[in-house]
Motif scaffolding. Structure first.
Motif, PDB file in Angstrom:
ATOM      1  N   GLY A 109       0.857  -1.304   0.038  1.00 40.85           N
ATOM      2  CA  GLY A 109       0.041   0.070   0.126  1.00 40.85           C
ATOM      3  C   GLY A 109       0.999   1.076  -0.010  1.00 40.85           C
ATOM      4  N   GLU A 110       0.680   2.154   0.990  1.00 37.65           N
ATOM      5  CA  GLU A 110       1.467   3.341   1.074  1.00 37.65           C
ATOM      6  C   GLU A 110       2.749   3.189   2.178  1.00 37.65           C
ATOM      7  OE1 GLU A 110      -0.836   5.716   4.750  1.00 37.65           O
ATOM      8  OE2 GLU A 110      -1.719   5.573   2.619  1.00 37.65           O
ATOM      9  N   VAL A 111       3.033   2.035   2.593  1.00 36.98           N
ATOM     10  CA  VAL A 111       4.184   1.762   3.548  1.00 36.98           C
ATOM     11  C   VAL A 111       5.504   1.267   2.870  1.00 36.98           C
ATOM     12  CG1 VAL A 111       4.593   0.539   5.602  1.00 36.98           C
ATOM     13  CG2 VAL A 111       2.650   1.302   5.346  1.00 36.98           C
ATOM     14  N   VAL A 112       6.470   1.674   2.925  1.00 40.32           N
ATOM     15  CA  VAL A 112       7.801   1.125   2.222  1.00 40.32           C
ATOM     16  C   VAL A 112       8.467   0.395   3.401  1.00 40.32           C
ATOM     17  CG1 VAL A 112      10.104   1.714   1.578  1.00 40.32           C
ATOM     18  CG2 VAL A 112       8.017   2.883   0.646  1.00 40.32           C
ATOM     19  N   CYS A 113       8.945  -0.928   2.992  1.00 38.47           N
ATOM     20  CA  CYS A 113       9.541  -1.894   3.890  1.00 38.47           C
ATOM     21  C   CYS A 113      10.830  -2.538   3.417  1.00 38.47           C
ATOM     22  CB  CYS A 113       8.601  -3.063   4.059  1.00 38.47           C
ATOM     23  SG  CYS A 113       6.964  -2.516   4.867  1.00 38.47           S
ATOM     24  N   GLU A 114      11.485  -2.917   4.099  1.00 40.39           N
ATOM     25  CA  GLU A 114      12.766  -3.792   3.651  1.00 40.39           C
ATOM     26  C   GLU A 114      12.939  -5.204   4.206  1.00 40.39           C
ATOM     27  OE1 GLU A 114      16.786  -1.826   2.746  1.00 40.39           O
ATOM     28  OE2 GLU A 114      16.945  -2.403   4.766  1.00 40.39           O
ATOM     29  N   GLY A 115      12.938  -6.189   3.309  1.00 41.60           N
ATOM     30  CA  GLY A 115      12.974  -7.479   4.013  1.00 41.60           C
ATOM     31  C   GLY A 115      14.459  -7.898   4.721  1.00 41.60           C
ATOM     32  N   VAL A 116      14.661  -8.140   5.907  1.00 44.31           N
ATOM     33  CA  VAL A 116      15.630  -8.566   6.520  1.00 44.31           C
ATOM     34  C   VAL A 116      16.291  -9.957   6.709  1.00 44.31           C
ATOM     35  CG1 VAL A 116      16.486  -8.362   8.931  1.00 44.31           C
ATOM     36  CG2 VAL A 116      14.927  -6.441   8.239  1.00 44.31           C
ATOM     37  N   ASP A 117      15.226 -10.885   7.070  1.00 44.55           N
ATOM     38  CA  ASP A 117      15.677 -12.119   7.058  1.00 44.55           C
ATOM     39  C   ASP A 117      14.531 -13.093   7.126  1.00 44.55           C
ATOM     40  OD1 ASP A 117      14.808 -12.059   9.623  1.00 44.55           O
ATOM     41  OD2 ASP A 117      17.058 -13.105  10.201  1.00 44.55           O
ATOM     42  N   LEU A 118      14.622 -14.303   6.930  1.00 51.97           N
ATOM     43  CA  LEU A 118      13.344 -15.277   6.862  1.00 51.97           C
ATOM     44  C   LEU A 118      12.961 -15.356   8.243  1.00 51.97           C
ATOM     45  CD1 LEU A 118      14.453 -17.954   4.474  1.00 51.97           C
ATOM     46  CD2 LEU A 118      12.985 -16.182   3.916  1.00 51.97           C
ATOM     47  N   CYS A 119      11.737 -15.539   8.437  1.00 51.46           N
ATOM     48  CA  CYS A 119      11.164 -15.642   9.932  1.00 51.46           C
ATOM     49  C   CYS A 119      10.792 -17.079  10.366  1.00 51.46           C
ATOM     50  CB  CYS A 119       9.877 -14.753   9.974  1.00 51.46           C
ATOM     51  SG  CYS A 119       9.252 -14.752  11.902  1.00 51.46           S
ATOM     52  N   GLU A 120      11.932 -17.888  10.575  1.00 59.61           N
ATOM     53  CA  GLU A 120      11.604 -19.509  10.713  1.00 59.61           C
ATOM     54  C   GLU A 120      10.866 -19.979  11.815  1.00 59.61           C
ATOM     55  OE1 GLU A 120      12.556 -21.253   8.741  1.00 59.61           O
ATOM     56  OE2 GLU A 120      14.307 -20.949   7.703  1.00 59.61           O
ATOM     57  N   PRO A 121      10.165 -20.943  11.722  1.00 56.32           N
ATOM     58  CA  PRO A 121       9.302 -21.171  12.963  1.00 56.32           C
ATOM     59  C   PRO A 121      10.105 -21.719  14.199  1.00 56.32           C
ATOM     60  CG  PRO A 121       9.481 -23.035  11.401  1.00 56.32           C
ATOM     61  CD  PRO A 121      10.474 -21.860  10.928  1.00 56.32           C
ATOM     62  N   CYS A 122       9.472 -21.740  15.447  1.00 59.40           N
ATOM     63  CA  CYS A 122      10.150 -21.895  16.520  1.00 59.40           C
ATOM     64  C   CYS A 122       9.138 -22.684  17.410  1.00 59.40           C
ATOM     65  CB  CYS A 122      10.171 -20.702  17.332  1.00 59.40           C
ATOM     66  SG  CYS A 122       8.497 -19.588  17.601  1.00 59.40           S
ATOM     67  N   ILE A 153      -1.511   0.331   6.087  1.00 57.04           N
ATOM     68  CA  ILE A 153      -1.628  -1.172   5.424  1.00 57.04           C
ATOM     69  C   ILE A 153      -3.104  -1.671   5.405  1.00 57.04           C
ATOM     70  CG2 ILE A 153      -0.807  -3.252   5.241  1.00 57.04           C
ATOM     71  CD1 ILE A 153       1.670  -2.719   6.450  1.00 57.04           C
ATOM     72  N   ARG A 154      -3.486  -1.798   4.339  1.00 57.49           N
ATOM     73  CA  ARG A 154      -4.923  -2.398   4.258  1.00 57.49           C
ATOM     74  C   ARG A 154      -5.088  -3.610   3.730  1.00 57.49           C
ATOM     75  NH1 ARG A 154      -4.998   3.035   3.402  1.00 57.49           N
ATOM     76  NH2 ARG A 154      -6.068   4.355   4.743  1.00 57.49           N
ATOM     77  N   VAL A 155      -6.031  -4.412   3.953  1.00 53.49           N
ATOM     78  CA  VAL A 155      -6.429  -5.746   3.287  1.00 53.49           C
ATOM     79  C   VAL A 155      -6.830  -5.275   1.976  1.00 53.49           C
ATOM     80  CG1 VAL A 155      -8.166  -7.620   3.090  1.00 53.49           C
ATOM     81  CG2 VAL A 155      -7.223  -6.984   5.293  1.00 53.49           C
ATOM     82  N   ASP A 156      -6.298  -6.101   0.893  1.00 54.97           N
ATOM     83  CA  ASP A 156      -6.202  -5.732  -0.533  1.00 54.97           C
ATOM     84  C   ASP A 156      -5.312  -4.916  -1.095  1.00 54.97           C
ATOM     85  OD1 ASP A 156      -7.897  -7.888  -1.186  1.00 54.97           O
ATOM     86  OD2 ASP A 156      -9.719  -6.512  -0.589  1.00 54.97           O
ATOM     87  N   ASP A 157      -4.301  -4.274  -0.195  1.00 56.07           N
ATOM     88  CA  ASP A 157      -3.529  -3.383  -0.773  1.00 56.07           C
ATOM     89  C   ASP A 157      -2.563  -4.139  -1.595  1.00 56.07           C
ATOM     90  OD1 ASP A 157      -4.208  -0.816   0.302  1.00 56.07           O
ATOM     91  OD2 ASP A 157      -2.698  -0.886   1.916  1.00 56.07           O
ATOM     92  N   PRO A 158      -1.819  -3.643  -2.940  1.00 59.47           N
ATOM     93  CA  PRO A 158      -0.885  -4.284  -3.331  1.00 59.47           C
ATOM     94  C   PRO A 158       0.372  -4.338  -2.784  1.00 59.47           C
ATOM     95  CG  PRO A 158      -1.414  -1.960  -4.210  1.00 59.47           C
ATOM     96  CD  PRO A 158      -2.319  -2.262  -3.057  1.00 59.47           C
ATOM     97  N   ILE A 159       1.138  -5.233  -3.233  1.00 54.33           N
ATOM     98  CA  ILE A 159       2.588  -5.467  -2.625  1.00 54.33           C
ATOM     99  C   ILE A 159       3.543  -5.723  -3.911  1.00 54.33           C
ATOM    100  CG2 ILE A 159       4.103  -6.997  -1.613  1.00 54.33           C
ATOM    101  CD1 ILE A 159       1.603  -7.966   0.060  1.00 54.33           C
ATOM    102  N   HIS A 160       4.384  -4.823  -3.944  1.00 47.02           N
ATOM    103  CA  HIS A 160       5.485  -4.785  -5.212  1.00 47.02           C
ATOM    104  C   HIS A 160       6.818  -4.085  -4.822  1.00 47.02           C
ATOM    105  CE1 HIS A 160       3.842  -0.597  -5.357  1.00 47.02           C
ATOM    106  NE2 HIS A 160       4.870  -0.289  -5.586  1.00 47.02           N
ATOM    107  N   VAL A 161       7.698  -4.878  -5.494  1.00 50.24           N
ATOM    108  CA  VAL A 161       9.209  -4.383  -5.249  1.00 50.24           C
ATOM    109  C   VAL A 161       9.297  -3.118  -5.704  1.00 50.24           C
ATOM    110  CG1 VAL A 161      11.625  -4.836  -5.825  1.00 50.24           C
ATOM    111  CG2 VAL A 161      10.178  -6.885  -5.170  1.00 50.24           C
ATOM    112  N   ILE A 162      10.027  -2.214  -5.090  1.00 50.73           N
ATOM    113  CA  ILE A 162      10.346  -0.664  -5.499  1.00 50.73           C
ATOM    114  C   ILE A 162      11.545  -0.727  -6.237  1.00 50.73           C
ATOM    115  CG2 ILE A 162      11.166   1.449  -4.738  1.00 50.73           C
ATOM    116  CD1 ILE A 162       9.551   0.855  -2.187  1.00 50.73           C
TER     117      ILE A 162
END
Length: 162
Positions: A109-122, A153-162
């Motif tokens: 949506g309107e929020v910019v994020c950066e992937g850090v690492d995989l979130c493995e289960p515990c 962030i809203r349900v149905d917001d698009p997600i795309h790489v910048i």
């Protein structure tokens, strides 16, 4: 990034405190360096807030993502039925290969994020669900991300790489 053409937010969940049941939201305020307002990690009260032995800061796990398609894979491969709240990640995505977002900037949506690492289960996740969840989610437990710029962030917001 996308399995098909467009990735999107399928669901949003937060837990107000560690161990609390996940609560569904249709929209949420994402705050740079802090997380999602109302979530346990926003106030650093989550189970992993004080985690030692990893090089993640609080802001590096401000937001977690999980692929909705993984739920069907876990059912097929392990016979375990999980809901989009059971995996305990904040954002359930559709048509987004979240593992490809490590070290990438992306927009929800309107929020910019950066992937850090995989979130493995515990083992903690398994204790809240059922035996076998940990092994079923190895390498498909989601993504830790930092919030680079605040917004909603809203349900149905698009997600795309910048």
């Amino acid at each position: 990034m996308s399995r098909n053409r467009d990735g999107r937010v399928a669901a949003i969940h937060i837990a107000p405190e560690a161990g609390a049941e996940m609560e569904s939201r249709t929209e949420i305020s994402a705050v740079e360096g802090r997380g999602l307002k109302g979530d346990r990690y926003f106030e650093r009260e989550g189970s992993w807030s004080g985690e030692r032995g990893r090089n993640l800061t609080h802001g590096d796990r401000a937001l977690t993502l999980f692929e909705v398609e993984t739920l069907a894979l876990v059912q097929r491969d392990a016979g375990i039925s999980l809901t989009d709240a059971d995996h305990r990640r904040n954002i359930t995505t559709e048509n987004v290969a979240v593992s490809h977002l490590v070290d990438e900037r992306f927009q929800i949506g309107e929020v910019v994020c950066e992937g850090v690492d995989l979130c493995e289960p515990c083992a903690y996740l398994e204790s809240l669900t059922e035996e076998g969840v940990l092994s079923a989610l190895i390498h498909r437990g989601g993504l830790n991300a930092r919030i680079v710029s605040s917004g909603t962030i809203r349900v149905d917001d698009p997600i795309h790489v910048i």
